[in-house]
Design a protein around this motif. Structure first.
Motif, short mmCIF file in Angstrom:
data_model
loop_
_atom_site.label_atom_id
_atom_site.label_comp_id
_atom_site.label_asym_id
_atom_site.label_seq_id
_atom_site.Cartn_x
_atom_site.Cartn_y
_atom_site.Cartn_z
N TRP A 150 0.84 -1.20 0.00
CA TRP A 150 0.00 0.00 0.00
C TRP A 150 0.88 1.25 0.00
CZ3 TRP A 150 -1.61 -4.45 2.07
CH2 TRP A 150 -2.92 -4.84 1.80
N PHE A 151 0.44 2.25 -0.78
CA PHE A 151 1.15 3.52 -0.91
C PHE A 151 0.16 4.66 -0.68
CE2 PHE A 151 3.05 0.39 -3.70
CZ PHE A 151 4.41 0.55 -3.51
N ARG A 152 0.66 5.82 -0.24
CA ARG A 152 -0.17 7.01 -0.12
C ARG A 152 0.16 7.96 -1.27
NH1 ARG A 152 0.10 10.49 5.16
NH2 ARG A 152 -0.11 8.39 5.94
N HIS A 153 -0.88 8.52 -1.89
CA HIS A 153 -0.74 9.44 -3.02
C HIS A 153 0.14 8.80 -4.08
CE1 HIS A 153 -2.70 12.37 -0.50
NE2 HIS A 153 -1.73 12.30 0.39
N SER A 154 1.13 9.52 -4.54
CA SER A 154 2.04 8.97 -5.55
C SER A 154 3.39 8.65 -4.91
CB SER A 154 2.21 9.95 -6.70
OG SER A 154 2.73 11.17 -6.20
N ASP A 207 -3.68 10.98 8.41
CA ASP A 207 -3.92 9.81 7.57
C ASP A 207 -4.68 10.17 6.29
OD1 ASP A 207 -2.70 8.17 9.45
OD2 ASP A 207 -4.60 7.74 10.47
N GLU A 208 -5.18 11.40 6.20
CA GLU A 208 -5.97 11.82 5.04
C GLU A 208 -5.15 11.65 3.76
OE1 GLU A 208 -8.37 15.72 3.41
OE2 GLU A 208 -6.75 15.99 4.83
N GLY A 209 -5.81 11.19 2.72
CA GLY A 209 -5.14 11.07 1.43
C GLY A 209 -5.75 9.99 0.56
N VAL A 210 -5.22 9.90 -0.63
CA VAL A 210 -5.63 8.87 -1.57
C VAL A 210 -4.59 7.75 -1.48
CG1 VAL A 210 -5.99 8.32 -4.01
CG2 VAL A 210 -6.68 10.56 -3.10
N TYR A 211 -5.06 6.55 -1.27
CA TYR A 211 -4.18 5.40 -1.14
C TYR A 211 -4.34 4.50 -2.36
CZ TYR A 211 -3.59 6.79 3.68
OH TYR A 211 -3.27 7.49 4.82
N ARG A 212 -3.27 3.84 -2.70
CA ARG A 212 -3.30 2.87 -3.79
C ARG A 212 -2.54 1.63 -3.34
NH1 ARG A 212 1.67 3.26 -6.41
NH2 ARG A 212 2.83 5.11 -5.79
N PHE A 213 -2.82 0.52 -3.98
CA PHE A 213 -2.11 -0.69 -3.63
C PHE A 213 -1.71 -1.44 -4.89
CE2 PHE A 213 -6.45 -2.07 -4.00
CZ PHE A 213 -6.35 -3.34 -4.56
N HIS A 214 -0.70 -2.27 -4.77
CA HIS A 214 -0.24 -3.15 -5.85
C HIS A 214 -0.26 -4.57 -5.32
CE1 HIS A 214 1.22 -0.07 -8.61
NE2 HIS A 214 1.74 0.55 -7.57
N VAL A 215 -0.76 -5.48 -6.14
CA VAL A 215 -0.75 -6.89 -5.79
C VAL A 215 0.27 -7.57 -6.70
CG1 VAL A 215 -2.08 -9.03 -5.71
CG2 VAL A 215 -3.19 -6.84 -5.17
N TYR A 216 1.22 -8.24 -6.10
CA TYR A 216 2.24 -8.96 -6.85
C TYR A 216 2.06 -10.43 -6.56
CZ TYR A 216 4.24 -4.34 -7.04
OH TYR A 216 4.41 -3.02 -7.24
N GLU A 217 1.96 -11.23 -7.61
CA GLU A 217 1.81 -12.67 -7.44
C GLU A 217 3.01 -13.37 -8.04
OE1 GLU A 217 -2.02 -14.13 -8.47
OE2 GLU A 217 -2.97 -12.27 -7.88
N GLU A 218 3.10 -14.65 -7.75
CA GLU A 218 4.27 -15.43 -8.13
C GLU A 218 4.42 -15.61 -9.63
OE1 GLU A 218 6.82 -17.04 -6.39
OE2 GLU A 218 6.10 -15.81 -4.77
N ILE A 219 5.66 -15.72 -10.05
CA ILE A 219 5.99 -16.20 -11.39
C ILE A 219 6.13 -17.71 -11.26
CG2 ILE A 219 7.74 -16.25 -13.20
CD1 ILE A 219 8.68 -13.54 -12.27
#
Length: 185
Positions: free
Chosen positions: A4-8, A59-71
């Motif tokens: 999980w990341f906040r903003h950019s 904590d205010e802000g836009v959050y984004r997440f990345h899902v990484y799965e196995e190769i």
């Protein structure tokens, strides 16, 4: 692995990592300067959710997440996961799932393989294949690697296989060997 990341922002605030371990032994990490112990990942809900207790104005802000799965590297005929590549005309496949859409790169002994086939790219799963022909004895124990990249913020995720060869006997020089001994074996 989920980040999980906040903003950019380039650094993750929270991570959930099950690579190489069972799901119930996942590693959780929370940035002590962001959420600290206030955040936890709930996997039993649908959809899974990152929960933050005692929400603060900071904590205010836009959050984004990345899902990484196995190769996964698979041998084509058997369809089995493999960490050994037998160079008898076999083909290797790599499957990678993740968002954003990953780019797959193949390397043999750290040299990029340009001749690979993209078999599927439906926005969710990428399937790539290399076919090895013309293998030489010098390839024994070389490495075949597939790397998946979908963000410049993290190192590529990769899976490696070792090249294994079965050689045909070319010549045996045994002038003092009794032929009857060979027949008994």
């Amino acid at each position: 692995m989920v980040l999980w990341f906040r903003h950019s922002g380039g650094k993750p605030l929270y991570s959930f990592d099950v690579r190489g371990r069972s799901f119930n032994k996942a590693l959780h990490w929370s940035d002590p300067l962001a959420f600290g112990r206030r955040a936890y990942f709930v996997t039993m809900s649908r959809p899974a959710a990152l929960v933050v207790d005692a929400v603060q104005l900071d904590d205010e802000g836009v959050y984004r997440f990345h899902v990484y799965e196995e190769i996964e590297i698979l041998e084509e005929k058997s369809g089995e996961v493999s960490n050994v590549m037998d160079c008898e005309g076999k083909k290797m496949w790599a499957f990678h799932c993740g968002r954003p859409q990953p780019t797959l790169t193949w390397l043999i002994n750290n040299k990029p393989v340009e001749d690979h086939t993209l078999l599927k790219n439906d926005g969710k799963v990428v399937v790539s294949r290399i076919s090895v022909s013309g293998a030489e004895r010098s390839w024994l124990n070389h490495t075949v690697r597939c790397q998946a990249t979908n963000t410049p913020l993290l190192s590529p995720h990769e899976r490696t296989a070792r090249v294994e060869m079965h050689f045909v006997t070319v010549f045996v020089d045994a002038p003092n060997l009794n032929p009857d001994v060979l027949r008994r074996r």
